[in-house]
Design a protein around this motif. Structure first.
Motif, mmCIF file in Angstrom:
data_model
loop_
_atom_site.group_PDB
_atom_site.id
_atom_site.type_symbol
_atom_site.label_atom_id
_atom_site.label_comp_id
_atom_site.label_asym_id
_atom_site.label_seq_id
_atom_site.Cartn_x
_atom_site.Cartn_y
_atom_site.Cartn_z
ATOM 1 N N SER A 210 0.826 -1.207 0.000
ATOM 2 C CA SER A 210 0.000 0.000 0.000
ATOM 3 C C SER A 210 0.861 1.257 0.000
ATOM 4 N N ALA A 211 1.971 1.234 0.725
ATOM 5 C CA ALA A 211 2.871 2.388 0.720
ATOM 6 C C ALA A 211 3.459 2.635 -0.665
ATOM 7 N N GLY A 212 3.847 1.554 -1.365
ATOM 8 C CA GLY A 212 4.379 1.704 -2.713
ATOM 9 C C GLY A 212 3.354 2.272 -3.681
ATOM 10 N N ARG A 294 14.126 2.713 0.678
ATOM 11 C CA ARG A 294 14.131 1.701 -0.377
ATOM 12 C C ARG A 294 12.963 1.889 -1.341
ATOM 13 N N MET A 295 11.788 2.207 -0.792
ATOM 14 C CA MET A 295 10.608 2.341 -1.635
ATOM 15 C C MET A 295 10.734 3.520 -2.592
ATOM 16 N N CYS A 296 11.299 4.637 -2.125
ATOM 17 C CA CYS A 296 11.452 5.807 -2.992
ATOM 18 C C CYS A 296 12.378 5.522 -4.171
ATOM 19 N N LEU A 297 13.439 4.768 -3.942
ATOM 20 C CA LEU A 297 14.346 4.427 -5.049
ATOM 21 C C LEU A 297 13.638 3.579 -6.094
ATOM 22 N N PHE A 348 12.940 -4.442 1.040
ATOM 23 C CA PHE A 348 12.712 -3.107 1.583
ATOM 24 C C PHE A 348 13.296 -2.919 2.973
ATOM 25 N N SER A 349 13.600 -3.996 3.669
ATOM 26 C CA SER A 349 14.112 -3.878 5.029
ATOM 27 C C SER A 349 14.914 -5.127 5.369
ATOM 28 N N ASN A 350 15.938 -4.940 6.175
ATOM 29 C CA ASN A 350 16.778 -6.053 6.617
ATOM 30 C C ASN A 350 16.125 -6.700 7.841
#
Length: 409
Positions: A210-212, A294-297, A348-350
């Motif tokens: 949803s954020a993406g 990560r999402m913005c890239l 998106f996250s470690n």
């Protein structure tokens, strides 16, 4: 007399064996006493749905915090969790209605699929979970299928089960850390669904997707500028601000889901969360910013290549690389389903960063190193590819979204 002497000698021989090694109950009492709390333990008997163990009823958090402050922080945690979850569900439904009314069928379909998958998981939890102190007559739904099937809509697809499980966990924590009882009690461990919170799964998969979608809808609105044809247009004056607010909520939900996951896999994180409410807020902010970067890239790269046929390339390439890293450095875990499920959020996250289990720490540290190296490479390679693919297009994207790109980096 000889028998008495023999008995006393046997007793004297046995006494050192009994006193040299403390029992588990005594060891637990010593650990709690060292923290400044009364030593209170309980022993359970083994039954069909019981476990035999000895443990201090006073939890670690009560050993560190006074009673009123402990109760206040518990209530603040519960209230914050419930508010974030309720606002996230409302934002998801509101954004779906907005995209349906404005005619953005692709974005509406994407949000619908995400909510449907999360609803299936929550429905499975409601079907099997128990809440003996809040709604014992309703949960688990499988105990009465005729009544349980209609309740799958509110409990599962509207995610009310997450609220019930949070309330049940709050009640269980209050009971376990209450005043030490004087009698022997029996503890039944029946509700395993509570131990792995639904919010971890919902926040990771539904929140990330949803954020993406929200970021893509904001950045493509009235872009590229005239005379080019924009990818999407604003249907009403404040639509961009509305979607931006929903995006912020989704990022917070994703950070909360990762917080729940870190709490499950790390004793150190759990200890810090128990001792400080501020630590939880900082941890959520850290995880949310990690996802935002990560999402913005990804979205920046996708928008630049949207006019061509390679807009899917960054997502698929990074998914393949992340999957290879998880499969190569995943340690002793052999299940393909577990490795596959871990690959998507790792984009998106470690999620392996805080694992401190003695059996998995070495593999988690090795995998975290390679994921960090991948993040550094992506930060350098993605802008370079955009620059080499077309200077004019790069300048247009940079002029419109430079502030957000710099912030995410």
């Amino acid at each position: 007399m000889e028998m008495d002497t023999a008995d006393s000698s046997n007793e004297s021989r046995a006494r050192p064996l009994l006193t040299s090694e403390p029992t588990a109950c005594e060891a637990g009492s010593r650990r709690v006493t060292d923290l400044g709390c009364p030593a209170a333990t309980t022993t359970t008997t083994l039954g069909p749905d019981q476990v035999e163990r000895s443990f201090p009823l006073w939890t670690f958090e009560q050993a560190l915090l006074p009673g009123p402050r402990l109760e206040l922080e518990r209530r603040l945690r519960l209230a914050g969790f419930l508010v974030v979850h309720a606002v996230t569900v409302c934002a998801q439904i509101s954004l779906m209605v907005n995209f349906y009314v404005t005619g953005d069928r692709n974005m509406f379909t994407g949000l619908s699929v995400l909510m449907f998958v999360s609803g299936l998981y929550c429905s499975n939890a409601a079907w099997h979970a128990e809440a003996p102190h809040w709604c014992p007559a309703v949960l688990p739904l499988k105990q009465n299928p005729l009544r349980g099937v209609p309740l799958l809509l509110p409990l599962g697809f509207l995610q009310v089960i997450v609220v019930l499980l949070a309330l049940e966990d709050y009640s269980a924590r209050c009971r376990e850390s209450g005043p030490p009882p004087t009698a022997v009690t029996t503890v039944r461990r029946r509700n395993a669904v509570n131990k792995f919170h639904c919010k971890a799964v919902v926040g990771l998969f539904e929140g990330l997707g949803s954020a993406g979608i929200s970021i893509y809808a904001i950045w493509t609105m009235d872009f590229p500028p005239p005379p080019a044809t924009p990818l999407t247009t604003a249907a009403w004056p404040y639509e961009k601000y509305f979607i931006s607010a929903c995006g912020i909520i989704f990022f917070m939900s994703s950070g909360l889901g990762l917080l729940e996951l870190d709490f499950c896999v790390s004793k150190a994180v759990a200890k810090h969360m128990t001792r400080s409410l501020c630590y939880e807020i900082v941890h959520i902010a850290f995880r949310s910013s990690e996802i935002f970067m990560r999402m913005c890239l990804y979205i920046w790269f996708t928008i630049h290549l949207r006019s061509g046929h390679l807009w899917w390339l960054p997502f698929v390439t990074d998914l393949m690389v992340t999957s290879m890293l998880v499969w190569a450095f995943g340690g002793a875990e052999q299940g393909w389903l577990v490795r596959g499920l871990c690959s998507f959020p790792c984009m998106f996250s470690n999620i392996f960063l805080f694992i401190d289990s003695p059996y998995k720490r070495q593999a988690a540290n090795r995998l975290s190193f390679w994921l960090t190296l991948r993040n550094i490479v992506v930060i350098v390679v993605f802008p370079l590819v955009i620059l080499l693919s077309g200077t004019q297009g790069f300048l247009e994207v940079w002029k419109t979204h430079s502030t957000i790109v710099i912030t995410s980096g």
